[in-house]
Design a protein around this motif. Structure first.
Motif, PDB file in Angstrom:
ATOM      1  N   TYR A  81       0.848  -1.187   0.000  1.00 21.54           N
ATOM      2  CA  TYR A  81       0.000   0.000   0.000  1.00 21.54           C
ATOM      3  C   TYR A  81       0.886   1.241   0.000  1.00 21.54           C
ATOM      4  N   HIS A  82       0.688   2.128  -0.975  1.00 23.50           N
ATOM      5  CA  HIS A  82       1.456   3.368  -1.090  1.00 23.50           C
ATOM      6  C   HIS A  82       0.687   4.480  -0.383  1.00 23.50           C
ATOM      7  N   LYS A  83       1.219   4.948   0.737  1.00 24.20           N
ATOM      8  CA  LYS A  83       0.529   5.962   1.527  1.00 24.20           C
ATOM      9  C   LYS A  83       0.353   7.271   0.759  1.00 24.20           C
ATOM     10  N   ALA A  84       1.354   7.660  -0.016  1.00 27.48           N
ATOM     11  CA  ALA A  84       1.299   8.938  -0.731  1.00 27.48           C
ATOM     12  C   ALA A  84       0.220   8.931  -1.820  1.00 27.48           C
ATOM     13  N   THR A  85       0.134   7.829  -2.583  1.00 32.28           N
ATOM     14  CA  THR A  85      -0.829   7.769  -3.695  1.00 32.28           C
ATOM     15  C   THR A  85      -2.137   7.104  -3.289  1.00 32.28           C
ATOM     16  N   LYS A  86      -2.143   6.493  -2.109  1.00 36.27           N
ATOM     17  CA  LYS A  86      -3.305   5.748  -1.611  1.00 36.27           C
ATOM     18  C   LYS A  86      -3.731   4.632  -2.568  1.00 36.27           C
ATOM     19  N   LYS A  87      -2.744   4.041  -3.213  1.00 36.21           N
ATOM     20  CA  LYS A  87      -2.997   2.923  -4.134  1.00 36.21           C
ATOM     21  C   LYS A  87      -2.290   1.674  -3.634  1.00 36.21           C
ATOM     22  N   THR A  88      -2.863   0.534  -3.965  1.00 33.66           N
ATOM     23  CA  THR A  88      -2.278  -0.749  -3.603  1.00 33.66           C
ATOM     24  C   THR A  88      -1.720  -1.408  -4.852  1.00 33.66           C
ATOM     25  N   SER A  89      -0.490  -1.904  -4.762  1.00 30.19           N
ATOM     26  CA  SER A  89       0.149  -2.625  -5.870  1.00 30.19           C
ATOM     27  C   SER A  89       0.279  -4.092  -5.486  1.00 30.19           C
TER      28      SER A  89
END
Length: 97
Positions: A81-89
């Motif tokens: 989970y990318h906190k800055a973009t709020k996206k999950t890869s």
């Protein structure tokens, strides 16, 4: 003949479910009915790998002193989970022997 080693670890006397190799809509290969385990650290992943690997059958042959009598598929699925973009890869690594 396909055996889920993690099912055997959790159920030493139980007979595991029928396992089928399938491909999903995204063309990702998966094993239907296989046990999925969650780990939170590198150490947990290493321990899980070692416990499954210890369940494999090996024996000497004329060609190799410790030849495996079985093949294995160990898939690592990573979710970040990318906190800055709020996206999950998502990613997947399969180790096949």
């Amino acid at each position: 003949w396909v055996v889920d080693l993690y099912f055997k670890l959790d159920n030493p006397r139980g007979e595991g479910p029928k396992l089928d190799i399938k491909m999903d809509a995204n063309k990702q290969v998966f094993i239907k009915n296989a046990v999925v385990k969650t780990v939170e650290s590198e150490g947990g992943l290493a321990q899980l790998f070692e416990s499954g690997n210890a369940m494999r059958h090996v024996g000497a042959t004329k060609m190799n002193a410790e030849s495996s009598r079985s093949h294995s598929i160990f898939s690592i699925m990573v979710e970040v989970y990318h906190k800055a973009t709020k996206k999950t890869s998502f990613g997947k690594l399969s180790l096949i022997d």
